[in-house]
Design a protein around this motif. Structure first.
Motif, PDB file in Angstrom:
ATOM      1  N   SER A 111       0.847  -1.191   0.000  1.00 23.21           N
ATOM      2  CA  SER A 111       0.000   0.000   0.000  1.00 23.21           C
ATOM      3  C   SER A 111       0.881   1.238   0.000  1.00 23.21           C
ATOM      4  CB  SER A 111      -0.901  -0.006   1.236  1.00 23.21           C
ATOM      5  OG  SER A 111      -0.121  -0.119   2.388  1.00 23.21           O
ATOM      6  N   PRO A 112       0.369   2.377  -0.483  1.00 22.53           N
ATOM      7  CA  PRO A 112       1.219   3.552  -0.675  1.00 22.53           C
ATOM      8  C   PRO A 112       1.300   4.497   0.520  1.00 22.53           C
ATOM      9  CG  PRO A 112      -0.917   3.935  -1.660  1.00 22.53           C
ATOM     10  CD  PRO A 112      -0.965   2.582  -1.039  1.00 22.53           C
ATOM     11  N   GLU A 113       1.148   3.991   1.766  1.00 23.80           N
ATOM     12  CA  GLU A 113       1.196   4.905   2.910  1.00 23.80           C
ATOM     13  C   GLU A 113       2.547   5.616   2.996  1.00 23.80           C
ATOM     14  OE1 GLU A 113       0.285   1.727   3.304  1.00 23.80           O
ATOM     15  OE2 GLU A 113      -1.713   1.676   4.170  1.00 23.80           O
ATOM     16  N   THR A 114       2.484   6.924   3.262  1.00 26.52           N
ATOM     17  CA  THR A 114       3.718   7.691   3.449  1.00 26.52           C
ATOM     18  C   THR A 114       4.187   7.575   4.891  1.00 26.52           C
ATOM     19  OG1 THR A 114       3.032   9.250   1.756  1.00 26.52           O
ATOM     20  CG2 THR A 114       4.752   9.975   3.262  1.00 26.52           C
ATOM     21  N   PHE A 115       3.221   7.586   5.841  1.00 21.87           N
ATOM     22  CA  PHE A 115       3.547   7.461   7.262  1.00 21.87           C
ATOM     23  C   PHE A 115       3.030   6.123   7.776  1.00 21.87           C
ATOM     24  CE2 PHE A 115       3.311  11.980   6.420  1.00 21.87           C
ATOM     25  CZ  PHE A 115       4.425  12.468   7.071  1.00 21.87           C
ATOM     26  N   GLU A 116       3.936   5.268   8.183  1.00 21.95           N
ATOM     27  CA  GLU A 116       3.519   3.973   8.720  1.00 21.95           C
ATOM     28  C   GLU A 116       3.709   3.977  10.232  1.00 21.95           C
ATOM     29  OE1 GLU A 116       3.564   0.346   5.791  1.00 21.95           O
ATOM     30  OE2 GLU A 116       5.589   0.938   6.294  1.00 21.95           O
TER      31      GLU A 116
ATOM     32  N   LEU B 271      -4.988   8.785  13.211  1.00 23.73           N
ATOM     33  CA  LEU B 271      -3.803   8.552  14.032  1.00 23.73           C
ATOM     34  C   LEU B 271      -3.134   7.227  13.674  1.00 23.73           C
ATOM     35  CD1 LEU B 271      -2.469  10.191  16.383  1.00 23.73           C
ATOM     36  CD2 LEU B 271      -3.422   8.480  17.914  1.00 23.73           C
ATOM     37  N   HIS B 272      -3.973   6.206  13.402  1.00 31.11           N
ATOM     38  CA  HIS B 272      -3.428   4.891  13.056  1.00 31.11           C
ATOM     39  C   HIS B 272      -3.057   4.768  11.580  1.00 31.11           C
ATOM     40  CE1 HIS B 272      -3.999   2.922  16.903  1.00 31.11           C
ATOM     41  NE2 HIS B 272      -5.270   3.294  16.955  1.00 31.11           N
ATOM     42  N   GLN B 273      -3.808   5.455  10.717  1.00 26.30           N
ATOM     43  CA  GLN B 273      -3.604   5.290   9.274  1.00 26.30           C
ATOM     44  C   GLN B 273      -3.570   6.645   8.562  1.00 26.30           C
ATOM     45  OE1 GLN B 273      -7.022   2.800   8.388  1.00 26.30           O
ATOM     46  NE2 GLN B 273      -5.929   0.929   8.934  1.00 26.30           N
ATOM     47  N   PRO B 274      -2.609   7.497   8.901  1.00 22.27           N
ATOM     48  CA  PRO B 274      -2.573   8.816   8.259  1.00 22.27           C
ATOM     49  C   PRO B 274      -2.171   8.714   6.785  1.00 22.27           C
ATOM     50  CG  PRO B 274      -0.600   8.492   9.569  1.00 22.27           C
ATOM     51  CD  PRO B 274      -1.474   7.300   9.830  1.00 22.27           C
ATOM     52  N   ALA B 275      -2.920   9.396   5.934  1.00 22.63           N
ATOM     53  CA  ALA B 275      -2.590   9.398   4.509  1.00 22.63           C
ATOM     54  C   ALA B 275      -1.506  10.429   4.214  1.00 22.63           C
ATOM     55  CB  ALA B 275      -3.837   9.695   3.683  1.00 22.63           C
ATOM     56  N   ASN B 276      -1.405  11.435   5.081  1.00 25.83           N
ATOM     57  CA  ASN B 276      -0.408  12.485   4.877  1.00 25.83           C
ATOM     58  C   ASN B 276      -0.113  13.161   6.210  1.00 25.83           C
ATOM     59  OD1 ASN B 276      -2.573  14.463   5.269  1.00 25.83           O
ATOM     60  ND2 ASN B 276      -3.203  13.889   3.192  1.00 25.83           N
ATOM     61  N   GLU B 277       0.807  14.097   6.185  1.00 23.24           N
ATOM     62  CA  GLU B 277       1.229  14.771   7.416  1.00 23.24           C
ATOM     63  C   GLU B 277       0.113  15.610   8.019  1.00 23.24           C
ATOM     64  OE1 GLU B 277       5.073  17.327   9.064  1.00 23.24           O
ATOM     65  OE2 GLU B 277       4.807  16.988   6.915  1.00 23.24           O
ATOM     66  N   SER B 278      -0.730  16.185   7.180  1.00 15.75           N
ATOM     67  CA  SER B 278      -1.829  17.017   7.664  1.00 15.75           C
ATOM     68  C   SER B 278      -2.802  16.201   8.513  1.00 15.75           C
ATOM     69  CB  SER B 278      -2.564  17.647   6.480  1.00 15.75           C
ATOM     70  OG  SER B 278      -3.709  18.344   6.921  1.00 15.75           O
TER      71      SER B 278
ATOM     72  N   ALA C 225      -5.026  14.671  13.856  1.00 13.88           N
ATOM     73  CA  ALA C 225      -5.365  13.594  14.793  1.00 13.88           C
ATOM     74  C   ALA C 225      -4.611  13.770  16.110  1.00 13.88           C
ATOM     75  CB  ALA C 225      -5.021  12.245  14.171  1.00 13.88           C
ATOM     76  N   ARG C 226      -3.321  14.082  15.996  1.00 10.49           N
ATOM     77  CA  ARG C 226      -2.518  14.253  17.209  1.00 10.49           C
ATOM     78  C   ARG C 226      -3.036  15.415  18.050  1.00 10.49           C
ATOM     79  NH1 ARG C 226       1.468  17.030  19.386  1.00 10.49           N
ATOM     80  NH2 ARG C 226       2.820  15.893  20.835  1.00 10.49           N
ATOM     81  N   ARG C 227      -3.364  16.514  17.388  1.00 13.16           N
ATOM     82  CA  ARG C 227      -3.872  17.696  18.097  1.00 13.16           C
ATOM     83  C   ARG C 227      -5.137  17.356  18.870  1.00 13.16           C
ATOM     84  NH1 ARG C 227      -7.179  21.778  16.022  1.00 13.16           N
ATOM     85  NH2 ARG C 227      -7.048  23.762  17.150  1.00 13.16           N
ATOM     86  N   ARG C 228      -6.009  16.580  18.262  1.00 17.61           N
ATOM     87  CA  ARG C 228      -7.254  16.175  18.920  1.00 17.61           C
ATOM     88  C   ARG C 228      -6.962  15.359  20.181  1.00 17.61           C
ATOM     89  NH1 ARG C 228     -12.894  14.444  19.818  1.00 17.61           N
ATOM     90  NH2 ARG C 228     -12.413  12.982  21.474  1.00 17.61           N
ATOM     91  N   PHE C 229      -6.058  14.364  20.065  1.00 18.02           N
ATOM     92  CA  PHE C 229      -5.826  13.480  21.203  1.00 18.02           C
ATOM     93  C   PHE C 229      -4.931  14.105  22.270  1.00 18.02           C
ATOM     94  CE2 PHE C 229      -7.452  10.154  18.332  1.00 18.02           C
ATOM     95  CZ  PHE C 229      -8.425   9.642  19.182  1.00 18.02           C
ATOM     96  N   VAL C 230      -4.086  15.054  21.884  1.00 26.16           N
ATOM     97  CA  VAL C 230      -3.326  15.799  22.888  1.00 26.16           C
ATOM     98  C   VAL C 230      -4.304  16.559  23.783  1.00 26.16           C
ATOM     99  CG1 VAL C 230      -1.763  17.747  23.266  1.00 26.16           C
ATOM    100  CG2 VAL C 230      -1.195  16.026  21.559  1.00 26.16           C
ATOM    101  N   TYR C 231      -5.244  17.252  23.165  1.00 20.76           N
ATOM    102  CA  TYR C 231      -6.240  17.996  23.953  1.00 20.76           C
ATOM    103  C   TYR C 231      -7.050  17.040  24.811  1.00 20.76           C
ATOM    104  CZ  TYR C 231     -10.194  20.860  25.307  1.00 20.76           C
ATOM    105  OH  TYR C 231     -11.147  21.509  26.054  1.00 20.76           O
TER     106      TYR C 231
END
Length: 676
Positions: free
Chosen positions: A136-141, A194-201, A206-212
């Motif tokens: 699969s073409p995920e950039t972030f694994e 968070l588990h399957q990000p398609a890109n950095e955005s 996702a991180r911002r949501r769970f940090v809060y």
């Protein structure tokens, strides 16, 4: 069944054996699996090799140029080497201990590899390979913590299956107002990103949501416990005599700074309230915490209660007692001192007068918490350098009164980010202003080959009648650490300064009486230069000391260096702190630069926290700083502050205490986790 109690075996692919393996990681339910977050990501964004630094991690895509060569060595160890044409550059790729890939890699095949780039050899030691036609073409694994019996690939698969089957059942727990106010993703969508990000955005959102979310839930517990604790502690209101207090403050030889006035108002407001004060008073060395404590003690006494001040050393107790006796001499307040040095008839007399209520204020060390020490009406307990006393020691003294107000004082500037988390249950007052007339300490960084110039600078101060501290990390010579030791340095300086001053020696292995005697001699001016280990970090006030020399300064943390520096600059004369250091690391060099750039303890503590992290700042075992899966209290401090304010507002609402949605939060953490 809900996700909270649905066993993890209900996830596709998880059999009985794998369920047992997952339970070793604390994953028993589907919810546990879904909320097992990656601790990092493999970033497979293509890297332009011409921009890549030597030994940086890179990801490249290219065409296999030749048949891969397989080489075995040392039993079953292997190395697979191939040439990959990346643009116009022919790169050699090494893959270790993956011999099975030889059959999968063919000439003219397009593949992607990630690994460490050797710019000089034009080679990559690869840790990851992807075949375009299969993967699969995920950039972030995502990368998860795994244990024996679970492969990373399997963990990714199980979580992906859990998301596909149960992802839509994840319920929202944040208030709708918070989602709208901060533009946060819904919980289910954020979990997927968070588990399957398609890109950095997507990953950032996702991180911002769970940090809060993490900070908000934690602060909700903290604020609820704080409210419960405050209301459960009955407390006794102390209506002090305002006219007498005003007269006392006006008689002092100092004018209160704006910060001191603000802090005094906060403390007096607590003392008048019907609940028990639980306040932390932070203030840089020399900021005037003792003056604030004296005003609080006098106020308490005018309301008819006794006060106790607990100090970590005998000499500091004696200094506090001398100061307070001087200030209260004409106000009819009886101030007593109780340390291990006070014995016999004198001790019995002090205890009797304390028990009868004739003594208004008592200052002392651990001697105050002994069983035979009792009070007529203890109403205020102040602990100086509170981190030097254990939880039980502080509790024993507090329990000698009926719900007395408690004020903790510390000269260790605690970064706001840590104060919110580690001390969130306490009210915090900060003296962030030095008294007028104090000159900033001139801090210099010198190398060891500049010793002669440093020594001459010290001599100049001694010739003016000033005194100096010399600090080094070790007591005796060490075979493993190339650092100057106190004993050797004492001998060297005693010879070099024989015409200028008497040189004393103090360290932790001396008996208590010997340490006290040495400190007294220094405070009285009999000793001109005191060579010591860090035992002087909390010590007496010697305004005549204007020179601080710290040898092997790179061995100390920023906060400790600042504490040591604070031993000088306590008078009106210009003071100096010289750091002799030759740090080998970039962080060590940055520490020295920071020390020469700022004398503000709170700014410095924030920088120290950024360099060291919360565990190292307080000490990993005693930090009291909670760990979060996603949030970082240091770098995400703005979100932490927002979450604290939101949680505080909700807890103040009456509906919070009847709303079933938050009932479980009140029971999540026992009160003693946060309150001693």
């Amino acid at each position: 069944m809900t996700l909270n109690n649905l066993p993890v075996r209900y996830v596709k692919g998880v059999g009985p054996k794998m369920e047992a393996n997952l339970m070793e990681l604390g994953i028993a339910t589907v919810r546990d699996l879904l909320f097992t977050f990656p601790f990092r990501y493999e970033d497979h964004t293509i890297t332009p090799l011409e921009e890549a630094a030597h030994e940086a991690r890179v990801t490249v895509e290219g065409v296999v140029h030749s048949e891969p060569a397989l080489q075995y060595y040392r039993a079953k160890k292997s190395k697979l080497t191939l040439h990959l044409l990346v643009g116009r550059v022919l790169v050699k790729v090494h893959l270790f201990n993956q011999p099975f890939l030889k059959k999968k890699i063919e000439p003219n095949q397009t593949i992607m590899v990630s690994g460490k780039w050797d710019r000089y050899r034009q080679s990559i030691t690869a840790s990851y390979i992807r075949f375009e036609q299969n993967d699969s073409p995920e950039t972030f694994e995502p990368v998860y913590h795994v244990t024996k019996g679970i492969k990373l690939h399997d963990m990714r698969k199980y979580i992906a299956n859990a998301l596909e089957t149960y992802g839509e059942q994840v319920e929202e727990i944040l208030p709708a107002a918070a989602l709208k106010k901060y533009g946060l993703l819904p919980r289910a969508k954020a979990l997927n990103y968070l588990h399957q990000p398609a890109n950095e955005s997507e990953l950032k959102q996702a991180r911002r949501r769970f940090v809060y979310e993490e900070f908000f839930l934690f602060q909700l517990k903290m604020q609820a416990l704080r409210k419960l604790h405050r209301e459960a502690a009955e407390g006794v209101a102390k209506p002090y005599d305002k006219q007498k207090l005003r007269s006392f403050v006006d008689s002092l030889p100092f004018t209160l700074t704006t910060a001191q006035k603000r802090v005094v108002r906060e403390i007096l407001h607590d003392m008048e309230a019907p609940y028990r004060m639980n306040r932390l008073l932070q203030g840089d060395v020399g900021s005037g915490k003792t003056l604030v404590a004296a005003i609080a003690m006098y106020s308490a006494c005018t309301s008819g209660v006794q006060t106790a001040l607990l100090a970590p050393t005998e000499i500091l107790s004696e200094q506090h007692a001398d100061t307070l006796q001087d200030w209260f001499a004409s106000y009819g307040m009886e101030v007593a001192l109780l340390t291990s040095r006070v014995k016999g008839v004198r001790r019995r007399t002090i205890l009797e007068r304390l028990q009868n209520g004739e003594t208004d204020m008592i200052i002392g060390t651990h001697a105050l918490i002994q069983e035979d020490v009792s009070f007529a009406n203890l109403g205020l307990v102040i602990t100086d350098e509170q981190h030097r006393f254990g939880v039980n020691q502080r509790r024993v003294l507090r329990e000698k009164g009926y719900t007395p107000d408690v004020l903790f004082m510390t000269a260790t500037p605690i970064p706001r980010t840590l104060a919110i988390t580690a001390f969130g249950e306490m009210d915090t007052s900060i003296i962030d202003e030095l008294p007028k007339g104090r000159k900033p300490i001139d801090t210099l960084w010198a190398k060891k080959d500049e010793w002669d110039q440093v020594l001459e600078h010290m001599k100049q101060e001694l010739r003016k009648g000033r005194q100096a501290y010399v600090i080094c990390p070790l007591i005796e010579e060490s075979e493993t650490l190339d650092v100057q030791n106190a004993v050797e340095l004492h001998g060297l300086l005693a010879e070099a300064l024989r015409k200028e001053a008497k040189v004393g020696l103090m360290h932790g292995r001396l008996h208590g009486d010997e340490k006290d005697e040495t400190m007294r001699a220094f405070a009285d001016g009999e000793i001109g230069v005191l060579v010591s280990t860090t035992v002087v970090e909390v010590g007496v006030n010697v305004p005549n000391a204007t020179f601080m020399l710290i040898y092997d300064a790179e061995r100390f943390g920023l906060s400790q260096l600042h504490q040591l520096r604070g031993r000088v600059g306590r008078g009106s004369d210009q003071s100096y702190c010289v750091l002799i250091a030759e740090p080998k690391t970039e962080i060590g060099q940055e520490r020295m630069r920071i020390m020469t750039e700022t004398t503000n303890g709170f700014e410095l503590s924030e920088r120290d926290l950024e360099l060291r992290g919360p565990g190292d700042f307080f000490g990993k075992k005693q930090s009291g700083v909670p760990s979060f899966q996603v949030g970082d209290p240091v770098h995400d401090y703005r979100i932490l502050e927002a979450a604290r304010k939101d949680a505080q507002a909700i807890v103040q609402e009456e509906r919070f205490w009847t709303d079933d949605a938050f009932e479980s939060l009140r029971k999540t953490l026992p009160e003693e986790v946060f309150f001693d």
